[in-house]
Scaffold this motif. Structure first.
Motif, PDB file in Angstrom:
ATOM      1  N   VAL A 105      51.814  43.110  35.550  1.00  0.00           N
ATOM      2  CA  VAL A 105      51.378  42.986  36.939  1.00  0.00           C
ATOM      3  C   VAL A 105      51.540  41.529  37.384  1.00  0.00           C
ATOM      4  O   VAL A 105      51.007  40.619  36.755  1.00  0.00           O
ATOM      5  CB  VAL A 105      49.910  43.426  37.105  1.00  0.00           C
ATOM      6  N   ALA A 110      50.760  39.129  40.511  1.00  0.00           N
ATOM      7  CA  ALA A 110      50.036  38.980  41.772  1.00  0.00           C
ATOM      8  C   ALA A 110      50.827  38.052  42.682  1.00  0.00           C
ATOM      9  O   ALA A 110      51.232  36.965  42.270  1.00  0.00           O
ATOM     10  CB  ALA A 110      48.643  38.425  41.512  1.00  0.00           C
ATOM     11  N   VAL A 112      51.830  43.146  43.036  1.00  0.00           N
ATOM     12  CA  VAL A 112      50.651  43.475  43.829  1.00  0.00           C
ATOM     13  C   VAL A 112      50.360  42.293  44.751  1.00  0.00           C
ATOM     14  O   VAL A 112      50.114  41.181  44.284  1.00  0.00           O
ATOM     15  CB  VAL A 112      49.425  43.762  42.943  1.00  0.00           C
ATOM     16  N   PHE A 148      48.223  40.175  47.522  1.00  0.00           N
ATOM     17  CA  PHE A 148      46.816  39.985  47.866  1.00  0.00           C
ATOM     18  C   PHE A 148      46.703  38.811  48.832  1.00  0.00           C
ATOM     19  O   PHE A 148      47.632  37.993  48.963  1.00  0.00           O
ATOM     20  CB  PHE A 148      45.977  39.753  46.610  1.00  0.00           C
ATOM     21  N   ASP A 204      40.590  37.953  49.201  1.00  0.00           N
ATOM     22  CA  ASP A 204      40.677  38.861  48.057  1.00  0.00           C
ATOM     23  C   ASP A 204      40.404  38.154  46.738  1.00  0.00           C
ATOM     24  O   ASP A 204      40.489  36.929  46.632  1.00  0.00           O
ATOM     25  CB  ASP A 204      42.061  39.514  47.982  1.00  0.00           C
ATOM     26  N   LEU A 249      41.722  38.021  42.611  1.00  0.00           N
ATOM     27  CA  LEU A 249      42.997  38.201  41.951  1.00  0.00           C
ATOM     28  C   LEU A 249      43.134  39.663  41.544  1.00  0.00           C
ATOM     29  O   LEU A 249      42.195  40.261  41.009  1.00  0.00           O
ATOM     30  CB  LEU A 249      43.082  37.305  40.714  1.00  0.00           C
ATOM     31  N   PRO A 250      44.291  40.285  41.808  1.00  0.00           N
ATOM     32  CA  PRO A 250      44.467  41.703  41.455  1.00  0.00           C
ATOM     33  C   PRO A 250      44.177  41.954  39.978  1.00  0.00           C
ATOM     34  O   PRO A 250      44.495  41.137  39.111  1.00  0.00           O
ATOM     35  CB  PRO A 250      45.939  41.965  41.791  1.00  0.00           C
ATOM     36  N   GLU A 251      43.579  43.081  39.710  1.00  0.00           N
ATOM     37  CA  GLU A 251      43.213  43.442  38.347  1.00  0.00           C
ATOM     38  C   GLU A 251      44.436  43.512  37.452  1.00  0.00           C
ATOM     39  O   GLU A 251      45.468  44.060  37.813  1.00  0.00           O
ATOM     40  CB  GLU A 251      42.497  44.801  38.355  1.00  0.00           C
ATOM     41  N   ALA A 260      46.356  41.064  36.400  1.00  0.00           N
ATOM     42  CA  ALA A 260      47.451  40.148  36.707  1.00  0.00           C
ATOM     43  C   ALA A 260      47.857  39.354  35.469  1.00  0.00           C
ATOM     44  O   ALA A 260      47.034  38.700  34.830  1.00  0.00           O
ATOM     45  CB  ALA A 260      47.046  39.207  37.827  1.00  0.00           C
ATOM     46  N   LEU A 311      51.339  34.963  38.444  1.00  0.00           N
ATOM     47  CA  LEU A 311      50.928  34.682  39.816  1.00  0.00           C
ATOM     48  C   LEU A 311      52.060  33.982  40.554  1.00  0.00           C
ATOM     49  O   LEU A 311      52.614  32.996  40.060  1.00  0.00           O
ATOM     50  CB  LEU A 311      49.679  33.793  39.818  1.00  0.00           C
TER      51      LEU A 311
END
Length: 620
Positions: free
Chosen positions: A415, A417, A443, A445, A450, A452-454, A456, A459
């Motif tokens: 993932v 972010a 993902v 954000f 927000d 940090l996306p779960e 991640a 970045l």
């Protein structure tokens, strides 16, 4: 191709309105912008209902312009390309002899084989307009003027005189727009205020531009004129990533006791072999880079927006404030969701074991280094392990594209972010496409509100206007703390311009993530231009000595910058040595904007780094 004799003629208003009017008439319109500009494509995207894309021969190489164009026009029956500055304006080269400058609207029009519609600011013009048009029509035989659109016409009599001038040189008038000062509202220090920051006001402005063009331009004549002679296969992100992995597939495992090539940076760029006990990070000095030729960029002339904020599509970035779907890189999103794209890479040059230069991509320089040698750097023997030298991990020696890696899908991948929202609006649609093609799940954000996306494992912090949102960014203290902690734990981070500012200790007195030992503030002057940069050390994106063509575009500056290793080196327009950016653990932070389509190798490296991080850490 929508062009003009000079900046400030009204290209953005005309191009945006034309895209919207043609779409309203039932056409599926693909919007493009010549050059590195991130802002105009946002307005184009609102008008078209699909992401605006950039065509920049300087950043991606002339050979990639047509494939990227053909990629962007898929599913469309018309394309509108807004030019940059004046028709023949491009990168400034003191040795240029050809009339078409690199990166100019004329160069892109010639590559696409597209007719040019010249937008003329009619203020102050009368019969002498014929002489101006004659010059533009005959200056370069490779450029075909298809017609003229008169902008800011003062009266019916003025219109008649100008039409007669156009007729004298055989150019049809495709439209005549009256002066509409209400469309020309103040802009920000970098040009137009991004559409994503204006939301419903930007949407209303685009609608007004569409109405204006629909009422005063012959859309049928424009549609009949539209034609491109460009042929060949479209650019495909999966193919681009597959080519990278095939090119870097390991032949044999490289061991520490095997020879490596120490590439000196002297005048003769000769090679000599050495056998270091431990492979160390490679570095070069900024003295050993090629001087760059700075060039101005088009600061758009019209900002037709006001102060509200609802959904907007900006270069594939959708940032809705209400639950209204928006197009983002071809994906509809709604509610508080955002989808964004950011910048990437340009082709590096790497040194071949034979002592010459291996051109992996790009379209320009032939010398690896210029200037006096003061230091050398070490690269592994690529004949032994290209994969190791490239920074790409391989799960097996099977042919790439088979069972060992699935291209074009992010299912089960790391993932990544990607920051979006009003503070991070600068990006290229191809970046997200390449990240996904390399196996990542992207993902998007909004750092203003927000977490940090779960999960991640990487970045991406693209460019934008964080200086306009510094207080709100600082208010999201939980995210800033998380980013700082994860950066120190080795989270791969790719930060460009706004991203660089976000990682400093403070921005205009507001606390930021504190990853970099530096503070930032709004500066007294604008810094902009193309840069021929050299990576000064290995990072999650680049290898020491690789060449990058990038672009700077900012009004902020760093103060108390600390002692972190610099990311880039180049020579300024006056020959001064420039060291820029910071490298800390797996963080690559810089003011330099790069384009991903020029060389997907760096994007693939970044995805590999996130895979490695995910494999060794419990991601949040």
């Amino acid at each position: 191709m929508i062009a003009a004799p000079a900046s400030g003629s009204g290209k953005t208003t005309l191009a945006t309105g034309l895209i919207g009017a043609l779409r309203r008439a039932g056409h599926r319109v693909a919007p493009f912008k010549v050059g590195p500009d991130y802002i105009d494509p946002g307005y184009h995207g609102l008008a078209a209902g699909r992401p605006g894309r950039n065509l920049d021969p300087v950043l991606v190489g002339a050979q990639r312009v047509v494939p990227l164009y053909r990629h962007g026009v898929r599913g469309c029956d018309l394309a509108v390309v807004e030019g940059v500055m004046g028709l023949f304006d491009g990168r400034i080269d003191e040795n240029q002899v050809a009339p078409v400058a690199e990166g100019s609207t004329a160069q892109v029009a010639a590559l696409l084989g597209a007719p040019v519609v010249l937008v003329v600011d009619a203020r102050g013009h009368s019969q002498s307009l014929a002489a101006l048009l004659h010059g533009f029509a005959t200056f370069d035989s490779g450029i075909r003027l298809g017609g003229v659109i008169l902008n800011r016409v003062g009266s019916e009599r003025h219109d008649q005189v100008l039409r007669a001038a156009c007729a004298r040189v055989g150019l049809p008038v495709l439209g005549s727009l009256p002066r509409m000062p209400e469309l020309e509202v103040p802009s920000r220090h970098l040009g137009l205020i991004p559409a994503v920051e204006h939301g419903s006001a930007a949407t209303a402005a685009v609608a007004a531009m569409t109405d204006l063009v629909a009422a005063h331009v012959d859309l049928s004549a424009i549609a009949r004129l539209a034609h491109s002679t460009a042929t060949g296969d479209p650019w495909d992100p999966s193919d681009a990533v597959r080519a990278v992995f095939n090119a870097t597939a390991p032949v044999a495992t490289h061991h520490s006791n095997e020879p490596v090539h120490e590439v000196a940076t002297p005048k003769d760029s000769t090679l000599r072999t050495a056998t270091p006990e431990v492979a160390t990070p490679r570095t070069v000095r900024s003295e050993d880079v090629t001087p760059e030729d700075a060039a101005p960029v088009d600061v758009p002339e019209v900002a037709a927006v006001s102060e509200a904020a609802v959904p907007a599509v900006v270069s594939g970035v959708a940032v809705p404030e209400a639950a209204v779907p928006a197009v983002a890189s071809g994906v509809a999103v709604s509610g508080a969701a955002v989808a964004a794209v950011v910048s990437g890479v340009v082709a590096p040059r790497t040194v071949s074991p034979a002592g010459g230069q291996q051109q992996v991509g790009g379209d320009g320089d032939t010398a690896l280094f210029a200037g006096q040698a003061t230091e050398s750097f070490v690269v592994p023997d690529q004949s032994q392990s290209v994969g190791a030298a490239s920074g790409i991990s391989h799960r097996s020696s099977e042919s790439v594209g088979g069972p060992s890696r699935a291209f074009g899908t992010s299912r089960g991948g790391p993932v990544i972010a990607m920051a979006g929202g009003p503070a991070f609006t600068f990006g290229y649609a191809e970046h997200r496409e390449l990240l996904v093609a390399a196996g990542a799940e992207v993902v998007v954000f909004d750092p203003l509100r927000d977490e940090l996306p779960e999960g991640a494992a990487g970045l991406v912090l693209p460019g934008g206007f964080p200086e306009e949102h510094a207080a709100d960014l600082a208010a999201n203290a939980g995210l800033l703390k998380t980013v700082g902690e994860l950066a120190r734990r080795g989270l791969p981070i790719h930060a460009e311009c706004a991203g660089l500012l976000y990682l400093t200790r403070s921005l205009d007195g507001h606390a930021m993530a504190g990853v970099l030992d530096a503070d930032a503030e709004f500066g007294p002057r604008l810094t902009l231009g193309y840069r021929d940069a050299v990576a000064l050390a290995d990072s999650v994106l680049w290898r020491a000595g690789e060449r990058v063509r990038g672009h700077e575009f900012h009004r902020t500056r760093l103060i108390a910058a600390g002692t972190a290793p610099a990311a880039w080196g180049w020579h300024g327009s006056q020959g001064e040595r420039v060291r820029e950016g910071s490298l800390i653990t797996r963080v690559h932070a810089s003011y330099l904007h790069t384009h991903p389509a020029g060389n997907p190798l760096a994007t693939a490296r970044f995805v590999t780094a996130t895979e490695q991080y995910a494999g060794h850490h419990v991601v949040p």
